[in-house]
Design a protein around this motif. Structure first.
Motif, short mmCIF file in Angstrom:
data_model
loop_
_atom_site.label_atom_id
_atom_site.label_comp_id
_atom_site.label_asym_id
_atom_site.label_seq_id
_atom_site.Cartn_x
_atom_site.Cartn_y
_atom_site.Cartn_z
N ALA A 47 12.16 14.48 -6.24
CA ALA A 47 13.04 13.39 -6.44
C ALA A 47 13.00 12.34 -4.32
CB ALA A 47 14.29 13.40 -6.47
N SER A 48 12.53 13.33 -3.87
CA SER A 48 13.04 12.84 -2.22
C SER A 48 12.12 12.52 -1.89
CB SER A 48 13.62 14.34 -1.77
OG SER A 48 12.53 14.94 -1.32
N MET A 49 10.53 12.69 -3.20
CA MET A 49 9.55 11.77 -2.14
C MET A 49 9.08 10.39 -2.57
SD MET A 49 8.35 13.50 0.13
CE MET A 49 6.54 13.37 0.43
N LEU A 50 9.88 9.76 -4.17
CA LEU A 50 10.18 8.99 -4.66
C LEU A 50 9.99 8.12 -3.26
CD1 LEU A 50 12.21 9.60 -7.95
CD2 LEU A 50 10.03 8.92 -7.65
N GLY A 51 8.97 6.56 -3.80
CA GLY A 51 9.15 5.48 -2.56
C GLY A 51 8.12 6.07 -1.67
N GLU A 52 7.81 6.96 -1.20
CA GLU A 52 6.88 7.67 -0.44
C GLU A 52 5.00 6.85 -0.56
OE1 GLU A 52 7.34 8.86 3.17
OE2 GLU A 52 10.18 8.60 1.81
N LEU A 53 4.48 7.26 1.04
CA LEU A 53 3.54 6.68 0.39
C LEU A 53 2.72 7.72 0.26
CD1 LEU A 53 3.67 3.27 2.94
CD2 LEU A 53 4.06 3.42 0.83
N LEU A 54 1.70 7.55 -0.61
CA LEU A 54 0.44 8.21 -0.46
C LEU A 54 -1.13 7.39 0.11
CD1 LEU A 54 1.01 10.88 -3.40
CD2 LEU A 54 1.53 11.48 -1.37
N ASN A 55 -1.63 8.24 0.02
CA ASN A 55 -3.42 7.70 0.16
C ASN A 55 -3.91 7.82 -1.00
OD1 ASN A 55 -5.20 5.70 1.70
ND2 ASN A 55 -6.38 8.25 1.75
N CYS A 56 -4.07 6.39 -1.29
CA CYS A 56 -4.96 6.49 -2.84
C CYS A 56 -6.18 6.15 -3.22
CB CYS A 56 -3.99 5.61 -4.03
SG CYS A 56 -5.03 5.63 -5.49
N VAL A 57 -6.95 7.48 -2.86
CA VAL A 57 -8.33 7.82 -2.42
C VAL A 57 -9.04 6.35 -3.69
CG1 VAL A 57 -8.96 9.44 -1.18
CG2 VAL A 57 -9.31 9.48 -3.86
N LYS A 58 -8.65 5.85 -5.27
CA LYS A 58 -8.88 5.74 -6.13
C LYS A 58 -8.75 3.96 -6.04
CE LYS A 58 -7.79 8.80 -9.92
NZ LYS A 58 -7.30 9.13 -10.91
N CYS A 59 -7.77 3.77 -5.40
CA CYS A 59 -7.67 1.95 -4.68
C CYS A 59 -8.81 1.91 -4.43
CB CYS A 59 -6.33 2.15 -4.24
SG CYS A 59 -5.12 1.25 -5.25
N ASP A 60 -9.36 2.60 -3.30
CA ASP A 60 -9.89 2.71 -2.09
C ASP A 60 -11.35 2.53 -2.73
OD1 ASP A 60 -8.17 3.01 -0.16
OD2 ASP A 60 -8.42 4.93 0.49
N LYS A 61 -11.85 2.89 -3.82
CA LYS A 61 -12.85 3.00 -4.83
C LYS A 61 -13.11 2.49 -5.89
CE LYS A 61 -14.42 7.73 -3.39
NZ LYS A 61 -14.86 9.23 -4.85
N ALA A 62 -12.11 1.06 -5.36
CA ALA A 62 -11.93 0.30 -6.77
C ALA A 62 -11.94 0.63 -8.24
CB ALA A 62 -12.47 -0.80 -6.60
N GLU A 63 -11.74 1.94 -8.78
CA GLU A 63 -11.53 2.21 -9.89
C GLU A 63 -10.55 1.93 -10.51
OE1 GLU A 63 -11.08 6.59 -10.10
OE2 GLU A 63 -13.01 6.93 -8.31
N PRO A 64 -10.55 1.94 -11.97
CA PRO A 64 -9.83 0.98 -13.16
C PRO A 64 -8.36 2.34 -12.85
CG PRO A 64 -11.12 2.36 -13.83
CD PRO A 64 -11.74 2.22 -12.70
N LYS A 65 -7.19 2.00 -13.64
CA LYS A 65 -6.09 2.38 -13.61
C LYS A 65 -6.26 3.56 -14.49
CE LYS A 65 -4.64 -1.03 -10.79
NZ LYS A 65 -4.99 -1.03 -9.83
N ASP A 66 -5.15 4.45 -14.23
CA ASP A 66 -5.01 5.90 -15.34
C ASP A 66 -3.59 5.57 -16.01
OD1 ASP A 66 -6.66 7.56 -13.77
OD2 ASP A 66 -5.86 7.12 -12.45
N HIS A 67 -4.67 6.12 -16.80
CA HIS A 67 -3.26 6.02 -18.45
C HIS A 67 -2.72 7.08 -18.59
CE1 HIS A 67 -5.91 2.50 -19.29
NE2 HIS A 67 -6.89 3.23 -19.22
#
Length: 67
Positions: A47-67
């Motif tokens: 809960a303390s990490m909600l709102g924090e940032l993570l590096n998303c390599v899937k975005c960097d690779k323009a991959e489709p959204k997960d389900h």
């Protein structure tokens, strides 16, 4: 690309997965000494990490959204 953590769920093996604002999923494991994320082990830690940032390599690779 940095993305905000908006939620969590467990995968079929029981590992925690962060749900990112971009709608990609990313495992958030605590596997010292290589990956140190002790916050993932407790509900209050996650809960303390909600709102924090993570590096998303899937975005960097323009991959489709997960389900």
């Amino acid at each position: 690309m940095k993305q905000t953590i908006v939620g969590y769920h467990k995968d079929e093996e029981g590992d925690w997965v962060a749900e990112l604002e971009c709608r990609h999923f990313q495992h958030v494991r605590n596997k010292p000494p290589f990956i140190n994320r002790p916050w993932v082990e407790t509900e209050s830690g996650r809960a303390s990490m909600l709102g924090e940032l993570l590096n998303c390599v899937k975005c960097d690779k323009a991959e489709p959204k997960d389900h």
